[in-house]
Design a protein around this motif. Structure first.
Motif, mmCIF file in Angstrom:
data_model
loop_
_atom_site.group_PDB
_atom_site.id
_atom_site.type_symbol
_atom_site.label_atom_id
_atom_site.label_comp_id
_atom_site.label_asym_id
_atom_site.label_seq_id
_atom_site.Cartn_x
_atom_site.Cartn_y
_atom_site.Cartn_z
ATOM 1 N N GLY A 1 30.476 44.477 55.702
ATOM 2 C CA GLY A 1 31.206 43.243 55.466
ATOM 3 C C GLY A 1 31.949 43.272 54.143
ATOM 4 O O GLY A 1 31.553 43.969 53.202
ATOM 5 N N ASN A 2 33.039 42.539 54.083
ATOM 6 C CA ASN A 2 33.780 42.357 52.839
ATOM 7 C C ASN A 2 34.068 40.874 52.642
ATOM 8 O O ASN A 2 34.600 40.222 53.544
ATOM 9 C CB ASN A 2 35.116 43.114 52.873
ATOM 10 N N GLU A 3 33.687 40.354 51.485
ATOM 11 C CA GLU A 3 34.153 39.040 51.066
ATOM 12 C C GLU A 3 35.416 39.243 50.245
ATOM 13 O O GLU A 3 35.394 39.921 49.220
ATOM 14 C CB GLU A 3 33.092 38.320 50.224
ATOM 15 N N ILE A 4 36.512 38.676 50.705
ATOM 16 C CA ILE A 4 37.785 38.803 50.008
ATOM 17 C C ILE A 4 37.914 37.633 49.035
ATOM 18 O O ILE A 4 37.720 36.466 49.415
ATOM 19 C CB ILE A 4 38.962 38.822 50.998
ATOM 20 N N LEU A 5 38.262 37.939 47.785
ATOM 21 C CA LEU A 5 38.273 36.938 46.726
ATOM 22 C C LEU A 5 39.684 36.669 46.227
ATOM 23 O O LEU A 5 40.528 37.570 46.178
ATOM 24 C CB LEU A 5 37.415 37.411 45.539
ATOM 25 N N ASP A 6 39.932 35.423 45.834
ATOM 26 C CA ASP A 6 41.113 35.060 45.064
ATOM 27 C C ASP A 6 40.677 34.857 43.623
ATOM 28 O O ASP A 6 39.736 34.096 43.347
ATOM 29 C CB ASP A 6 41.736 33.768 45.594
ATOM 30 N N VAL A 7 41.338 35.530 42.688
ATOM 31 C CA VAL A 7 40.994 35.452 41.273
ATOM 32 C C VAL A 7 42.069 34.645 40.548
ATOM 33 O O VAL A 7 43.263 34.923 40.669
ATOM 34 C CB VAL A 7 40.866 36.860 40.665
ATOM 35 N N ASP A 8 41.630 33.646 39.804
ATOM 36 C CA ASP A 8 42.524 32.754 39.077
ATOM 37 C C ASP A 8 42.474 33.108 37.594
ATOM 38 O O ASP A 8 41.439 32.947 36.940
ATOM 39 C CB ASP A 8 42.087 31.299 39.296
#
Length: 219
Positions: free
Chosen positions: A86-93
């Motif tokens: 599995g991969n959790e895809i992240l948005d980085v701010d």
């Protein structure tokens, strides 16, 4: 997912021959314990390209010195040999008013990684979660922050293409400072044991007779 019906069988056969050669002593390839908690068989390295077999198995889990949240400097194409990845895809701010993490650059060398703190403070959110199973092929572009989520036995063949000459990235705590992470090589016995583990999970597709005989004699 791309090309799973055509690429995966060939990749599985290639992995079986690679690992059978380790088990029967024809290959001196040594597995390495990766800081993210899996074993890496560095099968081939070229200019801007690399092929590895990654193995998640009992007794190998590890906690990274920053966090599991990371982004590769290279484009990744991965074929799942068995298990679920599995991969959790992240948005980085990078413009958050109340940052929770610091951005780190990872500069790799032959014997380890220099983990270097930057001045960039960030927050993140989970954008999506994806899972891939045996025979499926997936990609991750360079710079995509993610967390690998592998909870049981699994193995993948990974092709990495580095076109960007940038460091890998990771998120760590605000207080974490520069440090060095050593890569630990497995012993020959540990390497052969891991290779046998992968082969045992691929036994549903018989090896060619000459490889099957060699593996039986080696065990």
């Amino acid at each position: 997912m791309i090309g799973s019906e055509t690429a995966a069988p060939e990749v599985r056969r290639w992995a079986r021959e690679l690992l059978a050669a380790i088990v029967d002593g024809r290959s001196a390839l040594t597995a390495v314990r990766h800081p993210l908690g899996f074993l890496c068989f560095p099968a081939w390295r070229g200019v801007g390209l690399g092929i590895c077999v990654h193995v998640w198995t009992e007794g190998v889990r590890a906690e990274p010195t920053t966090s599991p949240m990371h982004a590769h400097s290279w484009d990744l194409l991965s074929t799942v040999l068995y298990g679920t990845v599995g991969n959790e895809i992240l948005d980085v701010d990078t413009a958050a008013a109340r940052p929770t993490h610091r951005l780190f650059e990872i500069h790799s060398a032959a014997d380890g990684d220099l983990v270097r703190a930057t001045r960039r403070l960030v927050t993140y959110r989970i954008r999506s979660h994806e899972q891939f199973h045996r025979g499926e092929v997936y990609t991750l572009p360079h710079g995509a922050f993610h967390v690998s989520d592998v909870r049981g036995e699994a193995a993948t063949v990974v092709l990495g293409e580095d076109r960007h000459e940038r460091p890998d990235l990771s998120l760590g705590t605000l207080a974490t400072t520069d440090h060095w992470v050593h890569r630990i090589s497995c012993t020959p016995t540990e390497t052969r044991r891991a290779a046998r583990t992968v082969l045992a999970n691929l036994r549903d597709e018989p090896l060619p007779d000459h490889l099957e005989d060699r593996c039986e004699r080696a065990t």
